[in-house]
Design a protein around this motif. Structure first.
Motif, PDB file in Angstrom:
ATOM      1  N   PRO A   1      30.681   3.489 -12.163  1.00  0.00           N
ATOM      2  CA  PRO A   1      32.016   3.351 -11.558  1.00  0.00           C
ATOM      3  C   PRO A   1      32.248   4.397 -10.470  1.00  0.00           C
ATOM      4  CG  PRO A   1      32.177   4.550 -13.618  1.00  0.00           C
ATOM      5  CD  PRO A   1      30.743   4.082 -13.507  1.00  0.00           C
TER       6      PRO A   1
ATOM      7  N   LEU B   1      31.737   0.787 -18.266  1.00  0.00           N
ATOM      8  CA  LEU B   1      31.815   1.110 -16.844  1.00  0.00           C
ATOM      9  C   LEU B   1      30.393   1.272 -16.314  1.00  0.00           C
ATOM     10  CD1 LEU B   1      34.637   3.832 -17.094  1.00  0.00           C
ATOM     11  CD2 LEU B   1      34.901   1.376 -16.605  1.00  0.00           C
TER      12      LEU B   1
ATOM     13  N   GLY C   1      34.480  -1.188 -11.777  1.00  0.00           N
ATOM     14  CA  GLY C   1      34.582  -0.159 -12.801  1.00  0.00           C
ATOM     15  C   GLY C   1      35.799   0.728 -12.583  1.00  0.00           C
ATOM     16  N   TRP C   2      36.091   0.971 -11.304  1.00  0.00           N
ATOM     17  CA  TRP C   2      37.289   1.750 -10.964  1.00  0.00           C
ATOM     18  C   TRP C   2      38.549   1.006 -11.451  1.00  0.00           C
ATOM     19  CZ3 TRP C   2      38.839   2.853  -5.133  1.00  0.00           C
ATOM     20  CH2 TRP C   2      40.015   3.617  -5.097  1.00  0.00           C
TER      21      TRP C   2
END
Lengths: 371, 260
Positions: free
Chosen positions: B119, B116, B97-98
């Motif tokens: 995240p 996301l 997600g990052w």
């Protein structure tokens, strides 16, 4: 053979916490006790010179009860002014752990270059996956700063300076001898051999010492020279007493502490991510080497991690290191259980053991090595 | 599901793919490389699911030059180019997600939608991510999962030397970009306002890595972002509640087939 007195300056505390490193709360540290210990430990190192030891060793570790010298250069500086003959070996400075590795020391100094062990990366926040590259780069920068007239610019990946120009310059020329204390990674063996840096095996079973010494000697030959015996050094605790039985009793009580308590830590601390290369990791995983906390007293004794016994027994065991392994320098710390008993043990060793290994008394062990 | 190797600017990538329909790129969490789970199976019913392993993870070669999270974002933009995909749905979980958020602040126009799942990647006031690198397995499992039994989905097939070396390689690749600052890029939060793709945040209510309060930091920065909470999940709702997570993600992505 040359003898160096090696101190960890432990805070010898019994406890049941899962780790003696990183997370072991410093509320267990009593500053008054620490004050007494530091003075006793420095007394022991100074006494070692009086008794005839050739060198005095200090070293760097962080946030643990195993070794309480976060700043070994401070200890070395104190010893330099309180002694006159012995080499002062800093084994070593944790180069990658520093934001600025440019520090200078002079005189009788031996400068050990180390990466720092796993938990140190948890204590300092330095990225362990950069450890090896930072180590090589810091070593390169330090040697250049010692040997090239400044100022010069240095633009590395981790260290960048417009003006490298340290004052003072080292008294020892071209620079203080460098030692490489290590646990036998193939990469470090090759690196140290190429640069003629003496290789110090720390707390390692004798079979592995023999294997790594062999690899180091081969690497020296590959690099076009034959290793001097003073490039092959070993760090192992010695416990000597008037009889074998007495020595074993002391060792069981006090020498085990280093392995079972001092080096107790969780697996992630031993192996931070990226600290060990894949070939070295494979070697460790397939070698069956035990963690320190898994070692029994018999493992330590039979495996040659420690030397223990009466003066006669200790002489016989040391002969294996001097004659078979052809190690030139033995670094050892002693622990008799109290300050006074430790001083007695040191005296016994100096009188009953050391004189039997002095065929090289007139030789300068730092000539031509370490630079 | 099929598996293949492809080369993205010199990096050998292991790519799982399955299903058909619009392309959906899934970026896995740490430890999730190469794990085609019920969540992926269900998404593959409506989308062409593309599930690469990050460099150094799960059969993708490590790449020396990857030293910053943005290197991974560029790597995935390169992967889209290599696959000739102009616009995709992008779904990333935790570490993935990052990376997805980093891609979105660089190239929102390449995204039809962005999802996301719990995240990491931004510094959230009042929260410090627990240091997973220092944890032994039991503590790690207890921190990441709501129900520790769910961790079995990620258990390695064996503990042979090759497997241990591969796990070590994954930890090293992760540490390379995430050790310090730990699990975030100090520059990312300020840049989240650049995200224009429709964005859904899925969050486990029992997340102990990045608790629900972190979700509010994300929704505050991304205009129009919607938050969907998962009551039976810790840090990885796509593993702990796969059917619902896949349904929510499918519906959201399908609803934004043309993008914003």
């Amino acid at each position: 053979m040359k003898f160096y007195y090696f101190h960890l300056m432990p805070y010898p505390l019994e406890h049941d916490e899962p780790s003696s490193w990183v997370t072991f709360s410093n509320r267990h540290y009593d500053p008054q006790v620490g004050h007494t210990l530091y003075n006793q430990y420095l007394d022991q190192l100074e006494y070692a010179e009086q008794l005839g030891w050739d060198g005095l060793c200090v070293n760097e570790h962080h946030q643990n009860c195993y070794g309480t010298m976060p700043s070994p250069n401070v200890m070395a500086a104190m010893l330099v002014r309180r002694t006159s003959r012995a080499r002062i070996a800093i084994l070593g400075n944790g180069l990658p752990l520093r934001e600025n590795p440019l520090r200078i020391s002079g005189g009788r100094v031996i400068s050990g270059f180390v990466r720092g062990i796993g938990p140190e990366y948890y204590s300092t926040g330095v990225n362990p996956s950069h450890s090896r590259e930072r180590f090589y780069e810091a070593a390169d920068l330090i040697i250049r700063a010692w040997t090239e007239a400044g100022p010069f610019p240095y633009d590395g990946r981790f260290y960048r300076y417009h003006f490298v120009n340290p004052w003072p310059r080292p008294l020892q020329q071209p620079h203080p001898p460098v030692w490489c204390p290590s646990q036998g990674s193939a990469e470090t063996v090759e690196w140290a051999a190429r640069r003629r840096f003496p290789y110090l095996m720390v707390f390692t079973p004798i079979k592995r010492i023999a294997q790594i010494y062999g690899e180091y000697r081969e690497a020296c030959e590959r690099n076009g020279y034959t290793a001097s015996r003073y490039q092959l050094t070993v760090n192992l605790p010695i416990i000597v007493a008037e009889s074998d039985a007495r020595a074993y009793a002391i060792a069981r009580r006090h020498a085990l502490w280093v392995y079972h308590v001092g080096l107790r830590m969780s697996l992630p601390f031993w192996q931070p991510p990226g600290y060990t290369t894949e070939p070295s990791l494979k070697r460790v995983l397939t070698s069956g080497i035990k963690l320190p906390t898994e070692l029994t007293f018999e493992d330590l004794e039979d495996g040659g991690y420690i030397i223990c016994g009466s003066p006669a027994t200790v002489r016989d065991k040391l002969k294996i290191f001097s004659d078979e392994l052809r190690a030139g320098i033995v670094c050892s710390g002693m622990n008799g259980g109290s300050h006074e008993k430790t001083l007695e043990m040191m005296q016994l060793f100096a009188e009953e053991v050391m004189p039997h290994f002095r065929e090289d008394a007139g030789v300068d062990e730092t000539a031509g090595v370490g630079r | 599901m099929t598996e293949r190797a492809l080369t993205v600017r010199g990096v050998s990538v292991r790519l799982l793919s399955g299903g058909d329909g619009p392309a959906l790129l899934f970026l896995h969490a740490a430890g999730g490389a190469g794990r085609w789970l019920p969540f992926h199976e269900q998404l593959a019913r409506r989308f062409t699911l593309l599930f690469p392993s990050h460099p150094g993870h799960g059969g993708s070669a490590a790449a020396d030059w990857i030293d910053h999270i943005s290197d991974l974002a560029f790597h995935y933009l390169d992967l889209l180019d290599e696959l000739r995909l102009e616009r995709v749905h992008l779904v990333g979980a935790s570490f993935g997600g990052w990376i997805a958020a980093e891609i979105a602040v660089m190239a929102s126009h390449r995204l039809k939608s962005l999802v996301l799942i719990d995240p990491v990647g931004i510094k959230v006031d009042g929260w410090i991510y627990p240091f997973l690198f220092a944890m032994e397995l039991p503590q790690l499992v207890a921190t990441v999962f709501h129900d520790p039994m769910n961790a079995l989905a990620l258990a390695p097939a064996d503990l042979g030397v090759d497997t241990l070396v591969e796990l070590s390689r994954e930890r090293a690749a992760l540490a390379r970009v995430a050790w310090n600052p730990y699990l975030y890029n100090p520059l990312l939060k300020r840049r989240l306002c650049r995200i224009t793709a429709p964005t859904l945040l899925c969050w486990g209510e029992h997340d102990r890595v990045a608790p629900l309060q972190c979700a509010r930091a994300w929704t505050a920065e991304i205009a129009g972002a919607r938050l969907e909470a998962f009551a039976g999940s810790g840090h990885v709702p796509h593993i702990e509640e796969p059917a619902r997570a896949a349904a929510v993600v499918s519906e959201f992505c399908a609803g934004h087939e043309e993008g914003r």
